[in-house]
Design an enzyme around this catalytic site. Sequence first.
Site, PDB file in Angstrom:
ATOM      1  N   LYS A  92      16.742  39.146  -7.461  1.00 28.70           N
ATOM      2  CA  LYS A  92      15.309  38.882  -7.314  1.00 28.70           C
ATOM      3  C   LYS A  92      14.715  39.808  -6.258  1.00 28.70           C
ATOM      4  O   LYS A  92      15.020  39.694  -5.079  1.00 28.70           O
ATOM      5  CB  LYS A  92      15.070  37.437  -6.863  1.00 28.70           C
ATOM      6  CG  LYS A  92      13.584  37.091  -6.903  1.00 28.70           C
ATOM      7  CD  LYS A  92      13.217  35.906  -6.036  1.00 28.70           C
ATOM      8  CE  LYS A  92      12.548  36.287  -4.754  1.00 28.70           C
ATOM      9  NZ  LYS A  92      11.274  36.993  -4.878  1.00 28.70           N
ATOM     10  N   GLU A 123      21.218  39.551   5.924  1.00 28.68           N
ATOM     11  CA  GLU A 123      20.681  40.665   6.725  1.00 28.68           C
ATOM     12  C   GLU A 123      19.261  40.278   7.089  1.00 28.68           C
ATOM     13  O   GLU A 123      18.380  40.246   6.226  1.00 28.68           O
ATOM     14  CB  GLU A 123      20.687  41.963   5.906  1.00 28.68           C
ATOM     15  CG  GLU A 123      22.065  42.421   5.459  1.00 28.68           C
ATOM     16  CD  GLU A 123      22.939  42.888   6.617  1.00 28.68           C
ATOM     17  OE1 GLU A 123      22.420  43.063   7.734  1.00 28.68           O
ATOM     18  OE2 GLU A 123      24.148  43.045   6.404  1.00 28.68           O
ATOM     19  N   CYS A 144      13.259  47.048   9.176  1.00 26.87           N
ATOM     20  CA  CYS A 144      13.920  46.052  10.031  1.00 26.87           C
ATOM     21  C   CYS A 144      14.516  46.700  11.273  1.00 26.87           C
ATOM     22  O   CYS A 144      14.682  46.051  12.304  1.00 26.87           O
ATOM     23  CB  CYS A 144      14.998  45.335   9.240  1.00 26.87           C
ATOM     24  SG  CYS A 144      16.176  46.481   8.508  1.00 26.87           S
ATOM     25  N   GLU A 173       9.484  38.965  16.077  1.00 26.44           N
ATOM     26  CA  GLU A 173       9.356  40.124  15.194  1.00 26.44           C
ATOM     27  C   GLU A 173       7.937  40.213  14.638  1.00 26.44           C
ATOM     28  O   GLU A 173       7.449  39.265  14.028  1.00 26.44           O
ATOM     29  CB  GLU A 173      10.362  40.008  14.036  1.00 26.44           C
ATOM     30  CG  GLU A 173      10.415  41.261  13.196  1.00 26.44           C
ATOM     31  CD  GLU A 173      11.302  41.126  11.959  1.00 26.44           C
ATOM     32  OE1 GLU A 173      11.229  40.081  11.284  1.00 26.44           O
ATOM     33  OE2 GLU A 173      12.046  42.078  11.663  1.00 26.44           O
TER      34      GLU A 173
HETATM   35  P1  NAP Z   1      11.252  37.113   3.389  1.00 23.15           P
HETATM   36  O1  NAP Z   1       9.912  36.529   3.316  1.00 23.15           O
HETATM   37  O2  NAP Z   1      12.325  36.385   4.088  1.00 23.15           O
HETATM   38  O3  NAP Z   1      11.672  37.412   1.886  1.00 23.15           O
HETATM   39  C1  NAP Z   1      12.887  38.042   1.524  1.00 23.15           C
HETATM   40  C2  NAP Z   1      13.210  37.678   0.101  1.00 23.15           C
HETATM   41  O4  NAP Z   1      13.494  36.278   0.048  1.00 23.15           O
HETATM   42  C3  NAP Z   1      12.052  37.910  -0.863  1.00 23.15           C
HETATM   43  O5  NAP Z   1      12.543  38.309  -2.116  1.00 23.15           O
HETATM   44  C4  NAP Z   1      11.441  36.524  -0.934  1.00 23.15           C
HETATM   45  O6  NAP Z   1      10.675  36.328  -2.094  1.00 23.15           O
HETATM   46  C5  NAP Z   1      12.680  35.658  -0.924  1.00 23.15           C
HETATM   47  N1  NAP Z   1      12.476  34.265  -0.545  1.00 23.15           N
HETATM   48  C6  NAP Z   1      11.404  33.686   0.052  1.00 23.15           C
HETATM   49  N2  NAP Z   1      11.610  32.342   0.204  1.00 23.15           N
HETATM   50  C7  NAP Z   1      12.846  32.086  -0.294  1.00 23.15           C
HETATM   51  C8  NAP Z   1      13.638  30.910  -0.404  1.00 23.15           C
HETATM   52  N3  NAP Z   1      13.208  29.718   0.006  1.00 23.15           N
HETATM   53  N4  NAP Z   1      14.867  31.022  -0.944  1.00 23.15           N
HETATM   54  C9  NAP Z   1      15.350  32.212  -1.356  1.00 23.15           C
HETATM   55  N5  NAP Z   1      14.637  33.361  -1.299  1.00 23.15           N
HETATM   56  C10 NAP Z   1      13.404  33.305  -0.763  1.00 23.15           C
HETATM   57  O7  NAP Z   1      11.224  38.552   4.035  1.00 23.15           O
HETATM   58  P2  NAP Z   1      10.181  39.704   3.744  1.00 23.15           P
HETATM   59  O8  NAP Z   1       8.904  39.346   4.400  1.00 23.15           O
HETATM   60  O9  NAP Z   1      10.210  40.024   2.279  1.00 23.15           O
HETATM   61  O10 NAP Z   1      10.870  40.916   4.485  1.00 23.15           O
HETATM   62  C11 NAP Z   1      10.699  41.212   5.822  1.00 23.15           C
HETATM   63  C12 NAP Z   1      11.852  40.679   6.641  1.00 23.15           C
HETATM   64  O11 NAP Z   1      13.073  41.231   6.162  1.00 23.15           O
HETATM   65  C13 NAP Z   1      11.767  41.097   8.091  1.00 23.15           C
HETATM   66  O12 NAP Z   1      12.131  40.013   8.899  1.00 23.15           O
HETATM   67  C14 NAP Z   1      12.798  42.211   8.197  1.00 23.15           C
HETATM   68  O13 NAP Z   1      13.322  42.398   9.495  1.00 23.15           O
HETATM   69  C15 NAP Z   1      13.834  41.721   7.255  1.00 23.15           C
HETATM   70  N6  NAP Z   1      14.688  42.815   6.808  1.00 23.15           N
HETATM   71  C16 NAP Z   1      15.973  42.852   7.274  1.00 23.15           C
HETATM   72  C17 NAP Z   1      16.795  43.908   6.911  1.00 23.15           C
HETATM   73  C18 NAP Z   1      18.201  43.988   7.415  1.00 23.15           C
HETATM   74  O14 NAP Z   1      18.968  44.795   6.894  1.00 23.15           O
HETATM   75  N7  NAP Z   1      18.588  43.201   8.396  1.00 23.15           N
HETATM   76  C19 NAP Z   1      16.315  44.909   6.065  1.00 23.15           C
HETATM   77  C20 NAP Z   1      14.997  44.832   5.627  1.00 23.15           C
HETATM   78  C21 NAP Z   1      14.184  43.776   5.996  1.00 23.15           C
HETATM   79  P3  NAP Z   1       9.079  36.607  -2.112  1.00 23.15           P
HETATM   80  O15 NAP Z   1       8.813  37.790  -1.252  1.00 23.15           O
HETATM   81  O16 NAP Z   1       8.813  36.858  -3.529  1.00 23.15           O
HETATM   82  O17 NAP Z   1       8.482  35.373  -1.585  1.00 23.15           O
END
Ligand code: NAP
Length: 483
Positions: A175, A250, A284, A387
Amino acid sequence: MTEIRIRNFINGQFVEPLSAQYLDNIEPATGEPYSQVADSDEHDVDAAVAAAEEAFGEWSRVAANERAKLLLRIADLIDRDLEKLARAESIDTGKPITLSRTLDIPRAAANFRFFATAILHVQNEAHVTDNLALNYTLRQPRGIAGLISPWNLPLYLLSWKIAPALACANTIVAKPSELTPMTAFMLCELAHEAGLPPGVLNVVQGTGPRVGAAITAHPKINTISFTGGTVTGRKVAEAGAALFKKISLELGGKNPTIVFADADLNAALSGSVRASFANQGQVCLCGSRLYVERAIYDEFVHGFIDKASKLKQGDPLDESTEQGAIVSKTQLEKIRFYVDLAQREGGNIALGGAAPEPPNARCRDGFFFQPTVITGLPPSCRTNSEEIFGPVVSIMPFESEEEVVSYANDCEYGLSSSIWTQNLNRAHRIAEQIHAGTVWINCWLLRDLRVPFGGMKQSGVGREGGEEALRFFTEAKNVCIAK
Ligand code: NAP
């Protein structure tokens, strides 16, 4: 353009979501919908799992070199469609097209190549137990992997999961973020064209709470690789733990950049500006807390602001743009909130702090924010602890090694750090003390796909990359033969 419909890819075919519902997919640079994305739910996940389960038997018996050939073909097709993919990603995410073309998309192809070839070099261990027995380790695919990825580097991060999962002969239900679904959709076309058997890769589009949660909770998906925010990661961990799934998380970061007075000033300035503002600060690994040794603090801040103020903001599709759009209105509001908070916490906005003039008529309703530099904040305030995930950096002075290490580690996150110094002994000394999964010395974002990658503390659990990924996506079984 809104007639483009991003459908699910299940059992080798593009299919409508069972509910027939779609969501608008907004282009960040314009604030307008440019396509529609399937608003799937748990029934679509069930269908994808059924396809993945059916495909697993045969796929898990495909020889490693045949799997490798398929992955290499996908990599070649990504290269072939580089321009198309880069444009699609730039529209989907708001990132400058040059960044997509030179970094994200080539790295997605590199991921497929890396794991295609890595799987051919895996060694099995054997242990002789005195004169009693011979043990050898079988590494077998785990079954169906659930792969959930975020919006900031959509194809790169998804391929970083898909490639090792396939190389290890698992089948997949993936997804992408509902905010950036386009390149995953295009990847499915390429996987199909490359000849990947039906059901091996399934992509279910839709929201996190519906599709992501259904993947996490599905009893037949025993492996979850998740990249995203820490709050979501906690939900994934909780749901997965109840079913004893193997989970890699991650998560977010609040990464320190540390500049010592003996650093090569030009290199440190260029490196830290890039680390602060690449992809509008939405990586990130971006450095959002910048500590500069007191002796060069004023000179450094001056040089930093000068460089950051020259970054060209513009339409992401414009070749000369260095700073594009923020991914969504919600993310833009979050950035605004933190810039207000920084001021309430006593910070001084030394650069930026607001939306720029729209770069052109097309982008007049887009989600833009200026590169923003904040000075004068105490190290432990909220702005320096939480963050933000935007083009906002806080710069602070420090007096000694000991002090800066304590600032760097005084944080719930531990993803990465970069240190700028010419003193090699100090570099090693500090690298050892910093609580972060990656420490860069005199560089930032330099990646070797063989090294372990991941975070400490609330930045994640588990390691991806190279050998670690191959181990994650396989089950180790010991076979013990008595002599
Ligand atoms: P997010 O809101 O946590 O979403 C990540 C993924 O999880 C998306 O596909 C999201 O879907 C899905 N998701 C949301 N709620 C969920 C649930 N209850 N159960 C399972 N999946 C769910 O993060 P984001 O805003 O997309 O990304 C930014 C974050 O990612 C930042 O905190 C960044 O630091 C982190 N990040 C970390 C790394 C690393 O390698 N450590 C790399 C890149 C980004 P939807 O978006 O469709 O709601």
